[in-house]
Write a protein that holds these residues in place. Sequence first.
Motif, mmCIF file in Angstrom:
data_model
loop_
_atom_site.group_PDB
_atom_site.id
_atom_site.type_symbol
_atom_site.label_atom_id
_atom_site.label_comp_id
_atom_site.label_asym_id
_atom_site.label_seq_id
_atom_site.Cartn_x
_atom_site.Cartn_y
_atom_site.Cartn_z
ATOM 1 N N ILE A 6 -3.119 -5.098 1.748
ATOM 2 C CA ILE A 6 -1.974 -5.362 1.029
ATOM 3 C C ILE A 6 -1.575 -4.321 0.045
ATOM 4 C CG2 ILE A 6 -0.041 -6.975 0.060
ATOM 5 C CD1 ILE A 6 -1.810 -9.408 0.642
ATOM 6 N N LYS A 7 -0.456 -3.495 0.358
ATOM 7 C CA LYS A 7 0.202 -2.514 -0.710
ATOM 8 C C LYS A 7 1.427 -2.978 -1.182
ATOM 9 C CE LYS A 7 1.352 2.391 -1.072
ATOM 10 N NZ LYS A 7 2.982 2.511 -0.170
ATOM 11 N N ILE A 8 1.264 -3.093 -2.347
ATOM 12 C CA ILE A 8 2.654 -3.315 -3.142
ATOM 13 C C ILE A 8 3.310 -1.949 -3.688
ATOM 14 C CG2 ILE A 8 4.090 -4.640 -4.835
ATOM 15 C CD1 ILE A 8 2.746 -6.409 -2.855
ATOM 16 N N CYS A 9 4.269 -1.761 -3.223
ATOM 17 C CA CYS A 9 4.575 -0.216 -3.473
ATOM 18 C C CYS A 9 5.819 -0.290 -4.340
ATOM 19 C CB CYS A 9 5.242 0.364 -2.341
ATOM 20 S SG CYS A 9 5.244 2.502 -2.384
ATOM 21 N N GLY A 10 6.241 0.882 -5.204
ATOM 22 C CA GLY A 10 7.260 0.811 -5.979
ATOM 23 C C GLY A 10 7.032 0.200 -7.357
ATOM 24 N N GLY A 24 -3.965 -10.440 -5.454
ATOM 25 C CA GLY A 24 -5.030 -9.830 -4.329
ATOM 26 C C GLY A 24 -4.474 -8.885 -3.608
ATOM 27 N N ALA A 25 -3.585 -8.073 -4.108
ATOM 28 C CA ALA A 25 -3.183 -6.618 -3.400
ATOM 29 C C ALA A 25 -4.332 -5.793 -3.485
ATOM 30 C CB ALA A 25 -2.079 -6.030 -4.217
ATOM 31 N N THR A 26 -4.569 -4.955 -2.283
ATOM 32 C CA THR A 26 -5.764 -4.051 -2.219
ATOM 33 C C THR A 26 -5.212 -2.548 -2.570
ATOM 34 O OG1 THR A 26 -4.804 -3.799 0.012
ATOM 35 C CG2 THR A 26 -6.759 -5.447 -0.530
ATOM 36 N N HIS A 27 -3.842 -2.501 -2.736
ATOM 37 C CA HIS A 27 -3.170 -1.082 -2.908
ATOM 38 C C HIS A 27 -2.245 -1.321 -3.464
ATOM 39 C CE1 HIS A 27 -5.634 -0.685 1.021
ATOM 40 N NE2 HIS A 27 -5.786 0.910 0.708
ATOM 41 N N LEU A 28 -2.083 -0.423 -4.596
ATOM 42 C CA LEU A 28 -0.638 -0.193 -5.461
ATOM 43 C C LEU A 28 0.125 1.055 -5.391
ATOM 44 C CD1 LEU A 28 -2.164 -1.679 -8.926
ATOM 45 C CD2 LEU A 28 -1.352 -3.046 -6.879
ATOM 46 N N GLY A 29 1.353 1.064 -4.920
ATOM 47 C CA GLY A 29 2.269 2.239 -4.773
ATOM 48 C C GLY A 29 2.920 2.703 -6.074
ATOM 49 N N PHE A 30 3.050 3.932 -6.170
ATOM 50 C CA PHE A 30 3.879 4.456 -7.368
ATOM 51 C C PHE A 30 4.725 5.456 -6.978
ATOM 52 C CE2 PHE A 30 -0.277 2.959 -9.446
ATOM 53 C CZ PHE A 30 0.193 1.826 -10.073
ATOM 54 N N VAL A 31 5.854 5.652 -6.935
ATOM 55 C CA VAL A 31 6.716 6.282 -6.643
ATOM 56 C C VAL A 31 7.134 7.511 -7.281
ATOM 57 C CG1 VAL A 31 9.252 6.689 -5.379
ATOM 58 C CG2 VAL A 31 7.654 4.777 -4.764
ATOM 59 N N HIS A 32 6.977 8.768 -7.061
ATOM 60 C CA HIS A 32 7.221 9.790 -7.785
ATOM 61 C C HIS A 32 8.376 10.637 -6.923
ATOM 62 C CE1 HIS A 32 6.786 13.072 -10.696
ATOM 63 N NE2 HIS A 32 6.903 13.967 -9.588
ATOM 64 N N LEU A 165 1.829 -0.787 8.234
ATOM 65 C CA LEU A 165 3.220 -1.195 8.547
ATOM 66 C C LEU A 165 3.992 -1.506 7.362
ATOM 67 C CD1 LEU A 165 5.195 -2.024 10.762
ATOM 68 C CD2 LEU A 165 4.421 -4.425 10.500
ATOM 69 N N SER A 166 5.043 -0.725 7.360
ATOM 70 C CA SER A 166 6.152 -0.908 6.299
ATOM 71 C C SER A 166 7.651 -0.976 7.011
ATOM 72 C CB SER A 166 5.964 0.409 5.469
ATOM 73 O OG SER A 166 6.834 0.021 4.231
ATOM 74 N N GLY A 167 8.468 -1.357 6.044
ATOM 75 C CA GLY A 167 9.965 -1.279 6.611
ATOM 76 C C GLY A 167 10.335 -2.944 6.867
ATOM 77 N N GLY A 168 11.145 -3.146 5.778
ATOM 78 C CA GLY A 168 11.980 -4.574 6.029
ATOM 79 C C GLY A 168 11.221 -5.715 5.983
ATOM 80 N N LEU A 169 9.952 -5.750 5.475
ATOM 81 C CA LEU A 169 8.868 -6.994 5.382
ATOM 82 C C LEU A 169 9.446 -7.853 4.289
ATOM 83 C CD1 LEU A 169 5.831 -5.092 6.127
ATOM 84 C CD2 LEU A 169 6.836 -6.368 7.559
ATOM 85 N N SER A 170 9.330 -9.114 4.661
ATOM 86 C CA SER A 170 9.594 -10.178 3.631
ATOM 87 C C SER A 170 8.766 -11.298 3.743
ATOM 88 C CB SER A 170 10.960 -10.435 3.804
ATOM 89 O OG SER A 170 11.122 -11.282 4.942
ATOM 90 N N ILE A 171 8.657 -12.236 2.823
ATOM 91 C CA ILE A 171 7.739 -13.392 3.016
ATOM 92 C C ILE A 171 8.140 -14.054 4.222
ATOM 93 C CG2 ILE A 171 7.638 -15.525 2.048
ATOM 94 C CD1 ILE A 171 8.308 -14.397 -0.783
ATOM 95 N N ILE A 188 4.872 -3.426 1.471
ATOM 96 C CA ILE A 188 6.192 -3.871 0.965
ATOM 97 C C ILE A 188 6.709 -3.434 -0.259
ATOM 98 C CG2 ILE A 188 5.145 -5.969 -0.221
ATOM 99 C CD1 ILE A 188 7.387 -7.364 0.978
ATOM 100 N N SER A 189 8.030 -3.088 -0.315
ATOM 101 C CA SER A 189 8.445 -2.720 -1.519
ATOM 102 C C SER A 189 9.752 -3.540 -1.936
ATOM 103 C CB SER A 189 8.775 -1.189 -1.557
ATOM 104 O OG SER A 189 9.547 -0.877 -2.869
ATOM 105 N N SER A 190 11.088 -3.014 -1.384
ATOM 106 C CA SER A 190 12.266 -3.970 -1.564
ATOM 107 C C SER A 190 12.142 -5.493 -1.294
ATOM 108 C CB SER A 190 13.415 -3.306 -0.909
ATOM 109 O OG SER A 190 13.160 -3.335 0.705
ATOM 110 N N GLY A 191 11.213 -5.880 -0.493
ATOM 111 C CA GLY A 191 11.145 -7.307 -0.017
ATOM 112 C C GLY A 191 10.594 -8.052 -1.204
#
Length: 214
Positions: A6-10, A24-32, A165-171, A188-191
């Motif tokens: 699971i990557k939580i981005c942004g 429990g996220a395995t990946h963290l995303g930082f937007v530059h 997979l990314s894009g438009g994901l939500s709970i 996931i980011s905006s979700g």
Amino acid sequence: MSRLAIKICGLSTPETVGAAVRAGATHLGFVHFPQSPRHVEADQMRALAAPVPTYVERVAVVVDADDADLARIAETGAISALQLHGKESPERAAAVRARFGLPVWKAISVKTRSDVEGAAAYAGAVDRLLFDAKTPDGAALPGGMGLRFDWALLRGGAIPAPWGLSGGLSIANVCDAIRETGTPLIDISSGVEDAPGIKSVDKIMAFCKAVSAC
């Protein structure tokens, strides 16, 4: 903890970084990317990533960045991978990986099956592919807009690298996304936001819990 990555981005605050790790996220995303409401500078990445356990990957997301900008990010020592989210060619992706010695992800913007098939050009040049929804022509951002594509486009073809997979994901739709695509990584980011660029601790926790139950 979910069997899926699971990557939580942004992410842009210590509170939401901490929530993602606890959930429990395995990946963290930082937007530059200055045009993004989620933009953070290299020194902010360093501060945000400092308390993160080493078993959690820290991914810098950039858009057609030049070498000087990438160097500033790499030199922080805070990042464990670079995600290219612009129009970077396979040759550019391979050059970035060779120069900076970090794993490279490439976001593939998808609207049609030919977009998915085009990912084959990155075989051997990147360490992971990330299939995201193609944004409208002239959009200010290349991703993080809550758009999704037809997941059926990922069926039946060989994907030439580890992927996500990314894009438009939500709970509400993440379990369907996992079932339909078989993705090994969810991004996931905006979700998990209350507003563009404003992550919600509660939504991050709920999303990771939902994935673990899929």
